[in-house]
Scaffold this motif. Structure first.
Motif, PDB file in Angstrom:
ATOM      1  N   ARG A  75       2.830 -16.152  -7.483  1.00  0.00           N
ATOM      2  CA  ARG A  75       3.070 -16.569  -6.091  1.00  0.00           C
ATOM      3  C   ARG A  75       4.567 -16.492  -5.767  1.00  0.00           C
ATOM      4  N   THR A  76       5.384 -16.916  -6.723  1.00  0.00           N
ATOM      5  CA  THR A  76       6.837 -16.851  -6.523  1.00  0.00           C
ATOM      6  C   THR A  76       7.279 -15.396  -6.345  1.00  0.00           C
ATOM      7  N   LEU A  77       6.715 -14.508  -7.169  1.00  0.00           N
ATOM      8  CA  LEU A  77       7.046 -13.080  -7.054  1.00  0.00           C
ATOM      9  C   LEU A  77       6.631 -12.548  -5.680  1.00  0.00           C
ATOM     10  N   PHE A  78       5.388 -12.861  -5.278  1.00  0.00           N
ATOM     11  CA  PHE A  78       4.871 -12.348  -4.000  1.00  0.00           C
ATOM     12  C   PHE A  78       5.722 -12.855  -2.832  1.00  0.00           C
ATOM     13  N   THR A  79       6.081 -14.145  -2.895  1.00  0.00           N
ATOM     14  CA  THR A  79       6.882 -14.726  -1.814  1.00  0.00           C
ATOM     15  C   THR A  79       8.262 -14.071  -1.759  1.00  0.00           C
ATOM     16  N   SER A  80       8.867 -13.888  -2.944  1.00  0.00           N
ATOM     17  CA  SER A  80      10.221 -13.316  -2.967  1.00  0.00           C
ATOM     18  C   SER A  80      10.218 -11.869  -2.485  1.00  0.00           C
ATOM     19  N   LYS A  81       9.111 -11.170  -2.681  1.00  0.00           N
ATOM     20  CA  LYS A  81       9.031  -9.773  -2.240  1.00  0.00           C
ATOM     21  C   LYS A  81       8.433  -9.659  -0.838  1.00  0.00           C
ATOM     22  N   GLY A  82       8.049 -10.796  -0.258  1.00  0.00           N
ATOM     23  CA  GLY A  82       7.491 -10.778   1.095  1.00  0.00           C
ATOM     24  C   GLY A  82       6.139 -10.102   1.203  1.00  0.00           C
ATOM     25  N   VAL A  83       5.325 -10.241   0.153  1.00  0.00           N
ATOM     26  CA  VAL A  83       4.007  -9.587   0.145  1.00  0.00           C
ATOM     27  C   VAL A  83       2.909 -10.609   0.469  1.00  0.00           C
ATOM     28  N   PHE A  84       2.020 -10.236   1.379  1.00  0.00           N
ATOM     29  CA  PHE A  84       0.880 -11.071   1.767  1.00  0.00           C
ATOM     30  C   PHE A  84      -0.286 -10.700   0.842  1.00  0.00           C
ATOM     31  N   VAL A  99      -3.564 -10.262 -13.251  1.00  0.00           N
ATOM     32  CA  VAL A  99      -2.903  -9.859 -12.009  1.00  0.00           C
ATOM     33  C   VAL A  99      -1.405  -9.662 -12.251  1.00  0.00           C
ATOM     34  N   CYS A 100      -0.822 -10.526 -13.059  1.00  0.00           N
ATOM     35  CA  CYS A 100       0.623 -10.426 -13.296  1.00  0.00           C
ATOM     36  C   CYS A 100       0.967  -9.097 -13.949  1.00  0.00           C
ATOM     37  N   ASP A 133       5.129  -0.737  -6.500  1.00  0.00           N
ATOM     38  CA  ASP A 133       6.495  -0.894  -6.018  1.00  0.00           C
ATOM     39  C   ASP A 133       6.516  -2.107  -5.082  1.00  0.00           C
ATOM     40  N   MET A 134       6.701  -3.286  -5.662  1.00  0.00           N
ATOM     41  CA  MET A 134       6.558  -4.529  -4.906  1.00  0.00           C
ATOM     42  C   MET A 134       7.595  -4.664  -3.787  1.00  0.00           C
ATOM     43  N   ASP A 135       8.747  -3.992  -3.968  1.00  0.00           N
ATOM     44  CA  ASP A 135       9.801  -4.095  -2.948  1.00  0.00           C
ATOM     45  C   ASP A 135       9.386  -3.439  -1.633  1.00  0.00           C
ATOM     46  N   ASN A 136       8.465  -2.486  -1.732  1.00  0.00           N
ATOM     47  CA  ASN A 136       8.074  -1.764  -0.520  1.00  0.00           C
ATOM     48  C   ASN A 136       6.599  -1.982  -0.193  1.00  0.00           C
ATOM     49  N   LEU A 137       6.167  -3.215  -0.378  1.00  0.00           N
ATOM     50  CA  LEU A 137       4.755  -3.529  -0.154  1.00  0.00           C
ATOM     51  C   LEU A 137       4.634  -4.631   0.893  1.00  0.00           C
ATOM     52  N   ASP A 138       3.637  -4.499   1.784  1.00  0.00           N
ATOM     53  CA  ASP A 138       3.390  -5.564   2.769  1.00  0.00           C
ATOM     54  C   ASP A 138       2.183  -6.415   2.379  1.00  0.00           C
ATOM     55  N   ILE A 139       1.115  -5.727   1.961  1.00  0.00           N
ATOM     56  CA  ILE A 139      -0.144  -6.449   1.716  1.00  0.00           C
ATOM     57  C   ILE A 139      -0.744  -6.009   0.379  1.00  0.00           C
ATOM     58  N   LEU A 140      -1.065  -6.984  -0.463  1.00  0.00           N
ATOM     59  CA  LEU A 140      -1.776  -6.710  -1.718  1.00  0.00           C
ATOM     60  C   LEU A 140      -3.182  -7.302  -1.598  1.00  0.00           C
ATOM     61  N   LEU A 141      -4.172  -6.430  -1.756  1.00  0.00           N
ATOM     62  CA  LEU A 141      -5.565  -6.883  -1.691  1.00  0.00           C
ATOM     63  C   LEU A 141      -6.150  -6.850  -3.098  1.00  0.00           C
ATOM     64  N   ILE A 142      -6.651  -7.994  -3.543  1.00  0.00           N
ATOM     65  CA  ILE A 142      -7.231  -8.080  -4.887  1.00  0.00           C
ATOM     66  C   ILE A 142      -8.743  -8.237  -4.737  1.00  0.00           C
ATOM     67  N   GLY A 164      -0.681 -12.429   9.181  1.00  0.00           N
ATOM     68  CA  GLY A 164      -0.332 -12.972   7.870  1.00  0.00           C
ATOM     69  C   GLY A 164       0.768 -12.157   7.208  1.00  0.00           C
ATOM     70  N   ALA A 165       0.646 -10.823   7.306  1.00  0.00           N
ATOM     71  CA  ALA A 165       1.635  -9.935   6.682  1.00  0.00           C
ATOM     72  C   ALA A 165       2.997 -10.117   7.338  1.00  0.00           C
ATOM     73  N   ARG A 166       3.028 -10.223   8.665  1.00  0.00           N
ATOM     74  CA  ARG A 166       4.312 -10.388   9.370  1.00  0.00           C
ATOM     75  C   ARG A 166       4.962 -11.718   9.016  1.00  0.00           C
ATOM     76  N   LYS A 167       4.107 -12.751   8.860  1.00  0.00           N
ATOM     77  CA  LYS A 167       4.627 -14.078   8.524  1.00  0.00           C
ATOM     78  C   LYS A 167       5.202 -14.100   7.094  1.00  0.00           C
ATOM     79  N   SER A 168       4.630 -13.290   6.224  1.00  0.00           N
ATOM     80  CA  SER A 168       5.063 -13.291   4.814  1.00  0.00           C
ATOM     81  C   SER A 168       6.359 -12.518   4.603  1.00  0.00           C
ATOM     82  N   ARG A 169       6.739 -11.682   5.543  1.00  0.00           N
ATOM     83  CA  ARG A 169       7.913 -10.801   5.349  1.00  0.00           C
ATOM     84  C   ARG A 169       9.203 -11.563   5.115  1.00  0.00           C
TER      85      ARG A 169
END
Lengths: 110, 272
Positions: B76-85, B153-154, B161-170, B267-272
């Motif tokens: 979650r910390t990784l996703f938040t820091s990279k702005g990924v929803f 998942v980790c 490329d997490m730096d250039n990702l908006d949405i990850l769907l699992i 959601g994606a815009r809010k996570s950016r």
């Protein structure tokens, strides 16, 4: 059968707590709303503890009953399942205050 | 040893990714093995020679899911820091999760940068379907396992490329029971229920519907042809989870998909 992963988690916690000592008994707390079947954990326990520091350890499972608090009328009551309604006002806005526990409570080492 | 989660190579058996350098760290693994053997020897020794009179009780009070929760918090910390929803899609097998993903990816791929993790016990069939949309995908085979966990998942996200990702769907393993207990680090758990299943599924599998924030009622194009009371089904879902957000969709005809896309985009815009 996620109880296998759950039981592997139990073994890891016990081994790390026991720090090399043999574990003689383990007490778990499993809430009635935790989505985990105690009988399945008992079944997995024997397989997961084989050749570990827990082999032959006695497993005791304490069940924790579900309790809910109604958001509408603040009534506290026993919850058997997530779809249970408040016995006082009939509402479904219920916060679960116990019954979701999944814990290694204590263990006995040599 | 893995720097993210501290796992040794032997613990990677649940997933099939192949990054060679990790596999060279055999020392950790051997050390663990030796360690276990020493214990065995010690046990036998004591067992044969004396009855233990010094048994000691230790209070533990540790959450059994603590390890998974710790790894999920790391994700979650990784996703938040990279702005990924991040969404964790759960359902019984055959509800149409993969088809919903395919349609969503085809319709929104130009708007957002997506990646997908596909969880199944076996085969990479679903990953092939996702790959055909042009979106990066990682298949995780759980083997006998019935759910994805935070550890899988980790490692799966190492492929993106997490730096250039908006949405990850699992897409979790098709199973309405086990995935309910395992946090992956997602923003929302999305449960998919199709109208060809029983309308009382939310009551039969309450943990999943209780833990999900969003429900997609899929295959609504079939409603005129079957005896499925959609309102009753939604009422059941709200009994288990009064705050659940419900979208009626058909991944086949596209009906209702726009509302889902709007929610996803917000959601994606809010996570950016």
């Amino acid at each position: 059968m996620h109880e296998m992963s759950i039981t592997q988690g139990v073994v890891e916690i016990c081994e790390s707590t026991a720090a090399g000592r043999r574990v003689l008994s383990v007490v778990l707390e499993i809430g009635e709303l935790s989505n985990v079947i105690p009988e399945a954990v008992e079944f997995c326990f024997e397989a997961c503890t084989k050749d570990s520091g827990l082999e032959g350890a006695r497993l005791t499972i304490e069940r924790i009953p579900g309790r809910g608090l109604c958001r509408e009328c603040a009534e506290e009551f026993a919850v058997k399942a997530y779809y249970g309604s408040c016995p006082s006002c009939g509402g479904y806005h219920v916060d679960i205050i116990s019954g979701e526990e999944l814990r290694v409570k204590e263990l006995e080492v040599e | 040893m893995c720097t993210t989660c501290g796992c040794g190579p032997a613990e990677h058996h649940h997933h099939d990714h192949d990054h060679g350098h990790d596999h060279k760290h055999e020392h950790d693994h051997s050390h663990h093995d030796d360690h276990t053997h020493e214990h065995d020897h010690g046990n036998e020794h004591r067992h044969h020679h004396k009855v233990d009179t010094t048994a000691k009780s230790i209070t533990v009070e540790t959450d059994i899911l603590a390890k998974n929760n710790r790894l999920a918090a790391g994700n979650r910390t990784l996703f938040t820091s990279k702005g990924v929803f991040v969404l964790n899609l759960v359902s019984s097998p055959g509800s149409g999760k993969t088809t919903i993903l395919e349609r969503t990816l085809r319709d929104l791929n130009g708007t957002f940068a997506f990646a997908v993790i596909e969880g199944d016990q076996q085969t990479d069939n679903d990953a092939m379907r996702i790959a055909a949309t042009g979106v990066p995908v990682k298949q995780v085979n759980t083997g006998a396992g019935c759910h994805l966990d935070a550890h899988m998942v980790c490692h799966a996200v190492e492929n993106f490329d997490m730096d250039n990702l908006d949405i990850l769907l699992i897409e979790n393993v098709g199973n309405l029971v086990c995935p309910a207990s395992f946090d992956l680090g997602e923003n929302h758990k999305v449960v998919v229920l199709s109208v060809t299943e029983g309308e009382d599924k939310p009551l039969k599998y309450p943990s999943m519907f209780h833990n999900a924030d969003v429900m997609l009622l899929n295959k609504v194009d079939l409603l005129p042809h079957i005896d499925f009371d959609a309102e009753k089904c939604k009422a059941f879902a709200r009994r288990v989870n009064p705050d659940i957000l419900i979208f009626d969709v058909s991944s086949k005809t596209g009906e209702g998909m726009n509302a889902w896309y709007e929610w996803l985009g917000a959601g994606a815009r809010k996570s950016r």
